[in-house]
Design a protein around this motif. Structure first.
Motif, PDB file in Angstrom:
ATOM      1  N   VAL A  26       0.583  -1.319   0.054  1.00  0.00           N
ATOM      2  CA  VAL A  26      -0.069  -0.072  -0.179  1.00  0.00           C
ATOM      3  C   VAL A  26       0.799   1.235  -0.114  1.00  0.00           C
ATOM      4  O   VAL A  26       0.562   2.264  -0.618  1.00  0.00           O
ATOM      5  N   TYR A  27       1.885   1.197   0.940  1.00  0.00           N
ATOM      6  CA  TYR A  27       2.824   2.289   0.742  1.00  0.00           C
ATOM      7  C   TYR A  27       3.392   2.591  -0.501  1.00  0.00           C
ATOM      8  O   TYR A  27       3.472   3.750  -1.057  1.00  0.00           O
ATOM      9  N   VAL A  28       4.008   1.797  -1.226  1.00  0.00           N
ATOM     10  CA  VAL A  28       4.723   1.620  -2.387  1.00  0.00           C
ATOM     11  C   VAL A  28       3.672   2.409  -3.498  1.00  0.00           C
ATOM     12  O   VAL A  28       3.782   3.256  -4.194  1.00  0.00           O
ATOM     13  N   PHE A  29       2.558   1.551  -3.568  1.00  0.00           N
ATOM     14  CA  PHE A  29       1.545   1.935  -4.619  1.00  0.00           C
ATOM     15  C   PHE A  29       1.085   3.326  -4.500  1.00  0.00           C
ATOM     16  O   PHE A  29       1.029   4.302  -5.376  1.00  0.00           O
ATOM     17  N   SER A  30       0.809   3.623  -3.110  1.00  0.00           N
ATOM     18  CA  SER A  30       0.062   5.081  -3.089  1.00  0.00           C
ATOM     19  C   SER A  30       1.134   6.319  -3.160  1.00  0.00           C
ATOM     20  O   SER A  30       0.612   7.141  -3.565  1.00  0.00           O
ATOM     21  N   PHE A  31       2.427   5.837  -3.005  1.00  0.00           N
ATOM     22  CA  PHE A  31       3.392   7.162  -2.930  1.00  0.00           C
ATOM     23  C   PHE A  31       3.801   7.269  -4.346  1.00  0.00           C
ATOM     24  O   PHE A  31       4.304   8.372  -4.736  1.00  0.00           O
ATOM     25  N   VAL A  32       3.919   6.314  -4.978  1.00  0.00           N
ATOM     26  CA  VAL A  32       4.271   6.475  -6.497  1.00  0.00           C
ATOM     27  C   VAL A  32       3.204   7.084  -7.158  1.00  0.00           C
ATOM     28  O   VAL A  32       3.379   8.139  -7.807  1.00  0.00           O
ATOM     29  N   LEU A  33       2.046   6.917  -6.806  1.00  0.00           N
ATOM     30  CA  LEU A  33       0.698   7.636  -7.320  1.00  0.00           C
ATOM     31  C   LEU A  33       0.698   8.868  -6.938  1.00  0.00           C
ATOM     32  O   LEU A  33       0.558   9.918  -7.704  1.00  0.00           O
ATOM     33  N   TYR A  34       0.965   9.395  -5.696  1.00  0.00           N
ATOM     34  CA  TYR A  34       1.059  10.636  -5.052  1.00  0.00           C
ATOM     35  C   TYR A  34       2.170  11.403  -5.772  1.00  0.00           C
ATOM     36  O   TYR A  34       1.892  12.582  -6.244  1.00  0.00           O
ATOM     37  N   THR A  35       3.118  10.810  -6.105  1.00  0.00           N
ATOM     38  CA  THR A  35       4.505  11.647  -6.713  1.00  0.00           C
ATOM     39  C   THR A  35       3.830  12.067  -8.139  1.00  0.00           C
ATOM     40  O   THR A  35       4.246  13.314  -8.525  1.00  0.00           O
ATOM     41  N   ILE A  36       3.453  11.276  -8.931  1.00  0.00           N
ATOM     42  CA  ILE A  36       2.924  11.610 -10.278  1.00  0.00           C
ATOM     43  C   ILE A  36       2.047  12.791 -10.158  1.00  0.00           C
ATOM     44  O   ILE A  36       2.037  13.588 -11.080  1.00  0.00           O
ATOM     45  N   PHE A  37       0.873  12.665  -9.267  1.00  0.00           N
ATOM     46  CA  PHE A  37      -0.166  13.564  -9.557  1.00  0.00           C
ATOM     47  C   PHE A  37       0.105  14.963  -8.536  1.00  0.00           C
ATOM     48  O   PHE A  37      -0.509  15.891  -8.984  1.00  0.00           O
ATOM     49  N   ALA A  38       1.397  14.767  -7.918  1.00  0.00           N
ATOM     50  CA  ALA A  38       1.759  16.129  -7.312  1.00  0.00           C
ATOM     51  C   ALA A  38       2.218  16.840  -8.385  1.00  0.00           C
ATOM     52  O   ALA A  38       2.145  18.158  -8.493  1.00  0.00           O
ATOM     53  N   PHE A  39       3.164  16.340  -9.573  1.00  0.00           N
ATOM     54  CA  PHE A  39       3.665  16.939 -10.530  1.00  0.00           C
ATOM     55  C   PHE A  39       2.749  17.422 -11.501  1.00  0.00           C
ATOM     56  O   PHE A  39       2.408  18.624 -12.031  1.00  0.00           O
ATOM     57  N   ALA A  40       1.759  16.565 -11.682  1.00  0.00           N
ATOM     58  CA  ALA A  40       0.438  16.672 -12.612  1.00  0.00           C
ATOM     59  C   ALA A  40      -0.323  18.022 -12.187  1.00  0.00           C
ATOM     60  O   ALA A  40      -0.761  18.776 -13.046  1.00  0.00           O
ATOM     61  N   SER A  41      -0.282  18.203 -10.647  1.00  0.00           N
ATOM     62  CA  SER A  41      -1.174  19.346 -10.273  1.00  0.00           C
ATOM     63  C   SER A  41      -0.672  20.699 -10.573  1.00  0.00           C
ATOM     64  O   SER A  41      -1.264  21.665 -10.638  1.00  0.00           O
TER      65      SER A  41
END
Length: 530
Positions: free
Chosen positions: A127-142
């Motif tokens: 859960v940690y790995v999947f969520s934080f990879v997703l988190y990183t991608i959409f932080a830049f996308a924002s």
């Protein structure tokens, strides 16, 4: 020859000395008759048991957890300082731009309702790995969005991904630290949760003033990316199921079994190694919603709601309040939140004080620890929480020197960390087998309350004025925190009787979620002292 009768008798004697810690609702023996501290949960002799990891490794994991939760608020609350500039860029009214932040706060809280069942079933690491990879991608996308609608969608997904870091923090800490060690790590978690707001507003204020609001997301994405790298390459699975274990003291010499120890590469696997519980998915999803009926969970949710809610209400208004009253821009307004960071750091004393006090009370109680022994140190928050809200409201209403509401900011964050640390540790002590669900329940209800506050703070101020609005909030927070006296006096019968309620019985955990201790024959069993 194998003696069946004697072996059965031995098994019966062992079974009679087994204690399921969850069934005791937090009442546990943590010292033996010689005054030695008992390690709870009792560790196995497996070198891969997280309870057997070195202190250095445990503190590293705790630091990663704190960095993760820091990021959660850094991106959710920090950009609110640039709400006016964001609205101008997307050519919308500030009231509409506010939806970018209020909706993200709500989704961040509600996302925990699906992250928690996943980590209970599949473990923490996937859960940690999947969520934080997703988190990183959409932080830049924002930061790259061209329209308001794109920004709203990206921030909602980013907030949903960040929710995993907030809910997994207390669970990871409970996985790796013994009962007598948890308060300080939990206190650190709450400090970084609070500092994530204060420091973000300080940094983001000056970023907005110098480089524009989009740079906030480039900086945030870089920080989250670093945390994601740390998670991928240094964060092992902390969930562990151990069978019945004999009691072990802190000073006892133990020999660990390294024969099946994982290699470093094996520890990096993201795929779940097993299903960690036989609880059904339906139960895992429904339990956090219904668990609010358990008194310790309900009160902890109230503590989180009024203290973290105070931070939400202030951050929802601070740019407008300081701008209109003191003509502060984003940079100067953000600088005032250095006081919030200082207040949060000072609250670390709460974890230390609680550990010292509860350990002393346990020793005086013949080695039996009650969760209520953690509650007395929460009392300073009964004074500082309403005081902080009054200082902020009165200071803004009457145009007092800017240091007055700024001291209020410091005390609001001090109170939030101090109160939530003690309340959360108390709740986890009462319901350790359901730590995932109880933490999720508290954080989700807190998020819902914060969402309402972020929507209605400014209309509430417009209706009543700063002084009356924050004065009313001070009264509400005082009442919720004062409920601690009920638990200090009647907490033990309340939590034990609550376990027998029909609803709570329907929410009962599977046996594989509990810790089982084999008591020494010369020790008085905990159950006889209940």
């Amino acid at each position: 020859m194998y003696n069946t009768t004697s072996n059965v008798a031995a098994l019966d004697r062992t079974a009679s000395r087994m204690t399921c810690l969850g069934e005791e609702a937090g009442t546990v023996r943590t010292e033996n008759r010689q005054g030695d501290i008992l390690l709870l949960p009792s560790p196995s002799n497996d070198a891969d048991d997280p309870l057997n990891w070195s202190k250095a490794r445990k503190w590293w994991i705790t630091c990663v957890v704190c960095a993760a939760v820091f990021c959660c608020n850094f991106t959710t609350a920090g950009p609110t300082i640039a709400i006016v500039q964001t609205a101008m860029d997307f050519e919308v009214m500030p009231a509409k731009a506010a939806y970018l932040f209020t909706s993200a706060a709500l989704v961040q809280g509600l996302s925990m309702l699906w992250w928690a069942p996943m980590c209970a079933k599949w473990g923490r690491r996937p859960v940690y790995v999947f969520s934080f990879v997703l988190y990183t991608i959409f932080a830049f996308a924002s930061g790259a969005c061209k329209t308001w609608s794109q920004q709203l969608a990206c921030r909602i997904i980013m907030a949903a991904a960040s929710g995993a870091g907030e809910v997994l923090g207390p669970l990871t800490i409970a996985d790796i630290w013994f009962l007598h060690e948890r308060t300080l790590p939990i206190s650190l978690y709450n400090v970084f949760l609070s500092v994530g707001v204060g420091l973000a507003l300080f940094i983001d204020g000056w970023i907005t003033a110098g480089s524009g609001w989009r740079t906030i997301y480039w900086v945030s994405g870089a920080i989250i990316g670093l945390v994601t790298i740390a998670v991928i390459f240094s964060f092992p699975e902390t969930n562990y199921r151990r069978g019945p274990q004999p009691t072990v003291t802190l000073t006892q010499k133990r020999v660990l079994d390294h024969s099946k120890k994982q290699t470093y590469m094996q520890s990096l696997s993201v795929l779940p190694k097993q299903t960690w519980t036989h609880d059904s998915w339906t139960m895992l999803f429904l339990r956090p919603i219904a668990l609010i009926a358990y008194p310790a969970v309900a009160w902890t949710a109230l503590v989180f709601a009024v203290t973290i809610g105070a931070i939400v209400s202030v951050t929802s208004n601070v740019a407008i309040a300081f701008g209109q009253t003191y003509q502060f821009g984003p940079g100067l307004t953000g600088s005032c939140f250095i006081a919030a960071v200082i207040g949060s750091l000072l609250a670390l004393l709460g974890g230390w004080a609680t550990d010292k006090y509860s350990t002393r009370r346990t020793h005086d109680n013949g080695g039996i620890r009650e969760p209520e022994m953690r509650l007395l140190p929460i009392l300073p928050a009964l004074i500082t929480t309403p005081l902080s809200l009054v200082l902020y409201g009165v200071g803004i209403q009457h145009g007092l020197h800017w240091i007055c509401p700024t001291i209020g900011l410091a005390l609001i964050n001090f109170s939030a960390v101090w109160a939530t640390t003690n309340a959360m540790v108390y709740m986890i002590d009462c319901l350790k087998p359901l730590a995932e669900e109880s933490v999720t329940s508290v954080l989700a209800y807190k998020a819902a309350f914060g969402f309402l506050l972020s929507f209605y703070t400014n209309p509430w101020i417009a209706l009543m004025g700063y002084q009356n609005m924050f004065g009313t909030f001070a009264g509400i927070s005082s009442f919720c925190l004062a409920l601690v006296f009920i638990f200090m006096i009647w907490g033990k019968p309340i939590r034990k009787n609550a376990l027998q309620w029909r609803l709570i019985q329907k929410l009962k955990w599977h046996a594989d979620r509990d810790d089982i201790v084999i008591e020494d024959e010369d020790e008085t069993p905990v159950r006889s002292l209940s």
